[in-house]
Design an enzyme around this catalytic site. Structure first.
Site, mmCIF file in Angstrom:
data_model
loop_
_atom_site.group_PDB
_atom_site.id
_atom_site.type_symbol
_atom_site.label_atom_id
_atom_site.label_comp_id
_atom_site.label_asym_id
_atom_site.label_seq_id
_atom_site.Cartn_x
_atom_site.Cartn_y
_atom_site.Cartn_z
ATOM 1 N N SER A 148 44.893 34.691 34.640
ATOM 2 C CA SER A 148 44.434 35.256 35.905
ATOM 3 C C SER A 148 44.706 34.289 37.056
ATOM 4 C CB SER A 148 42.946 35.616 35.788
ATOM 5 O OG SER A 148 42.505 36.383 36.875
ATOM 6 N N GLU A 247 51.034 40.733 34.412
ATOM 7 C CA GLU A 247 49.931 41.641 34.117
ATOM 8 C C GLU A 247 49.033 41.644 35.341
ATOM 9 O OE1 GLU A 247 46.512 40.688 33.617
ATOM 10 O OE2 GLU A 247 46.894 38.579 34.073
ATOM 11 N N HIS A 315 44.059 40.972 31.233
ATOM 12 C CA HIS A 315 42.641 41.208 31.495
ATOM 13 C C HIS A 315 42.009 42.278 30.609
ATOM 14 C CE1 HIS A 315 43.805 39.091 35.193
ATOM 15 N NE2 HIS A 315 42.521 38.878 35.422
#
Length: 346
Positions: A148, A247, A315
């Protein structure tokens, strides 16, 4: 990161929709030379008894989730210690920029620390990444794990040192999202020298996105929003002849379109050897609009390189771990991404 605001909103970037015709195609890409640093660094494989440190470069973790993550690391025989400001709060950050940077630099340069695990993501890494001290890593590489918001750290360490790092779960552990398979994937990635193979999961949002072909190159990337908002900065790796991985979470299809269009406009997507797509989580569009898979097909199918979607990286539930910077091979027909080990024998 909050599930009510997208990472793009947290970064303060406005929204704009873009469109295009849905395209289809196939591609065969030759093996590519590594992009970025001439020298690749790999840390020694972790072993029971090694000291590892947990730091919070972005947001503040949940104490209960942290306790679970620490329990998992300790079950592998690792000696876990915490940075001084792991649970600090400064607005939506885990302490001031100076505090978070000090913890991260101390962990990256302490010769007794064999791995650095991010506590959580959220937002804040981009505020400090340009001042990360990489001197100790060049002399003494160590394992670095996170995803992330930690994408910025992965990019900076690769660009400055050639260090292979790991895109995987953080210590702010959630058993409902990252169960035993996620834990074992992380353990195998950092505590064995086995190659990592990730197979396409038909249940994932991006699973319908596929352009047949094979390609090889260093695996680089991370969270799409962090890639997009770092373009031109010191934490952006060179993606030439690389396998681009991305992603994201809580981004509407039009927002994904905008970010991929940006990568097209600046020439990133015209230079990659292949594309692999992880978990596109909670991407909700309006009625009668494209969904996320349709956007990905529209923005990627005409690149002339293999594209493989539907990998459990990111995630979503069941998140797995991959080395970033290692040589990887995408086989879109077989539905696999195989990555060379991210650590070396001791």
């Amino acid at each position: 990161m909050s599930t009510t605001l997208s990472r793009r909103h947290m970064l303060g970037v406005g929204a704009a929709a873009a469109g295009g015709a849905l395209l289809a195609g196939t591609a065969e890409a030759a093996q590519a030379a590594p992009a970025g640093p001439k020298r690749q660094l790999r840390a020694p494989v972790l072993a029971p008894g090694d000291r590892v440190r947990v730091v919070s470069p972005g947001g503040t973790p949940n104490p209960d989730n942290m306790a679970r993550g620490i329990e998992i690391l300790r079950s592998w025989g690792l000696e876990v210690e915490l940075g001084a400001h792991v649970f600090a709060r400064y607005g939506y950050l885990a302490g001031t920029d100076a505090e978070r940077l000090a913890d991260l630099n101390a962990a990256l340069n302490d010769p007794g620390v064999r791995a650095v695990f991010a506590a959580r993501g959220g937002y804040g890494t981009q505020r400090i990444v340009d001042r990360v001290n990489v001197a100790g890593l060049r002399r003494d590489p160590r394992v670095v794990v996170g995803f992330s918001d930690i994408t910025s750290i992965h990019g900076r360490l690769w660009r400055e040192t050639g260090l292979v790092t790991f895109y995987g779960p953080m210590v702010n552990w959630s058993d409902s999202r990252t169960g035993p398979e996620s834990a074992e994937s992380l353990r195998r990635a950092v505590m064995t020298t086995a190659p990592v193979t990730i197979a396409r999961d038909p249940a994932e949002t991006a699973a319908p996105v596929l352009v047949p072909g094979r390609a090889t190159g260093p695996l680089l990337g991370g969270c799409l929003t962090l890639i997009s908002t770092s373009l031109g900065a010191a934490d952006t790796p060179k993606f030439d002849n690389a396998i681009l991985f991305f992603e994201d979470v809580d981004e509407a299809p039009y927002s994904i379109d905008r970010m991929l269009t940006e990568l097209r406009r600046v020439g990133v997507l015209s230079r990659v050897a292949g594309v692999v797509i992880g978990q596109i989580t909670n991407s909700i569009g309006g009625p009668n609009e494209w969904d996320a898979a349709a956007v990905l097909q529209d923005r990627l199918y005409d690149l002339g390189v293999p594209v493989l979607g539907g990998l459990r990286l990111g995630h979503g539930n069941g998140q797995l771990t991959i080395p970033l910077g290692s040589r990887a091979t995408i086989d879109a027909v077989a539905g696999t991404l195989t990555v060379e080990p991210g650590v070396r024998p001791r």
